[in-house]
Scaffold this active site. Sequence first.
Site, PDB file in Angstrom:
ATOM      1  N   SER A 185       0.831  -1.195   0.000  1.00  0.00           N
ATOM      2  CA  SER A 185       0.000   0.000   0.000  1.00  0.00           C
ATOM      3  C   SER A 185       0.874   1.258   0.000  1.00  0.00           C
ATOM      4  O   SER A 185       1.692   1.444  -0.901  1.00  0.00           O
ATOM      5  CB  SER A 185      -0.955  -0.037   1.203  1.00  0.00           C
ATOM      6  OG  SER A 185      -1.965   0.931   1.073  1.00  0.00           O
ATOM      7  N   ASP A 190      -9.496  -5.240  -4.851  1.00  0.00           N
ATOM      8  CA  ASP A 190      -8.945  -4.167  -4.016  1.00  0.00           C
ATOM      9  C   ASP A 190      -9.741  -2.880  -4.237  1.00  0.00           C
ATOM     10  O   ASP A 190      -9.788  -2.354  -5.353  1.00  0.00           O
ATOM     11  CB  ASP A 190      -7.467  -3.951  -4.358  1.00  0.00           C
ATOM     12  CG  ASP A 190      -6.724  -3.140  -3.322  1.00  0.00           C
ATOM     13  OD1 ASP A 190      -7.361  -2.293  -2.666  1.00  0.00           O
ATOM     14  OD2 ASP A 190      -5.507  -3.343  -3.169  1.00  0.00           O
ATOM     15  N   HIS A 213      -7.565  -5.642  -0.460  1.00  0.00           N
ATOM     16  CA  HIS A 213      -6.298  -4.973  -0.146  1.00  0.00           C
ATOM     17  C   HIS A 213      -5.424  -5.812   0.795  1.00  0.00           C
ATOM     18  O   HIS A 213      -4.229  -5.591   0.884  1.00  0.00           O
ATOM     19  CB  HIS A 213      -6.603  -3.612   0.487  1.00  0.00           C
ATOM     20  CG  HIS A 213      -5.490  -2.629   0.410  1.00  0.00           C
ATOM     21  ND1 HIS A 213      -4.771  -2.382  -0.753  1.00  0.00           N
ATOM     22  CD2 HIS A 213      -4.948  -1.790   1.352  1.00  0.00           C
ATOM     23  CE1 HIS A 213      -3.857  -1.462  -0.521  1.00  0.00           C
ATOM     24  NE2 HIS A 213      -3.930  -1.096   0.742  1.00  0.00           N
TER      25      HIS A 213
END
Length: 269
Positions: A98, A222, A250
């Site tokens: 991320s 995601d 995610h």
Amino acid sequence: MGYYVAVEPGVNIYVEDVNPTGRKTILFVHGWPANHHLFEYQFNVLPAMGYRCIGIDIRGFGKSDKPFGNYTYNQLANDVRVIVEVLGLHDFTLAGHSVGGAIVTRYMAKHQGFGVAKLALIGAAAPSVTKRSYFPGGIEKKEVTKLIHGVYEDRPAMLVNFTEKFFYQPISKPFSDWFLQLGFAASGYATAKVAKTFRDEELFHDLSHILVPTLILHGKHDEVCRPALATALHKGIKQSKLVWFEHSGHGLFWEERDKFNRELAEFVR
């Protein structure tokens, strides 16, 4: 074992170093708004396979110091550079999830991939989390602005809502409670400032500076860093391989952790 590295006067970054004698080193950089514990299900497995796993808490998060000032990608990448130098790392794999994926992308460009042999981008917040005129694949900027307002108005509620969006597969109440604690360990102002960074900064020009083999791992479902980001990374990084996780959002490192650990271990080997 855990210890601290001083990245600048008054700012110490927490480092968790598992299996320091491992034959290959992976340095993990976590995403927003968590800390190195995000990779618990990798640290449970990969060291037993002979890998040295190093997790850091970026400034403002986890056990690291929480200065009020700068949380740009440049600053966060500079912190990584100091850690690499102090630990004497070389020929290692740099892995970022991320926002951590954005930080390591900037590291590769700003610091010419110092010491890095391979790069792993995991649900990466790069090249742009938000939509732009030249990149329609991100989320609306107002969605991130809403997160920032949530930090200042009701951070616990914001974190609960973000947790629900983070995973595609159902998670248990105890797991959700544990995951929330990762976010609570951060400072509120660092949480907000890093969110402003991933709302406003982009890394398209950084991609051409990545000259090492790169593994891109991304969940098909995601909703935080949309699949279009992975496609753009694959297109922009010459020596890249893209692996989709069909049943993940995610949190692919947990949702399909067996596949994730296998892909990462085979890449690093």
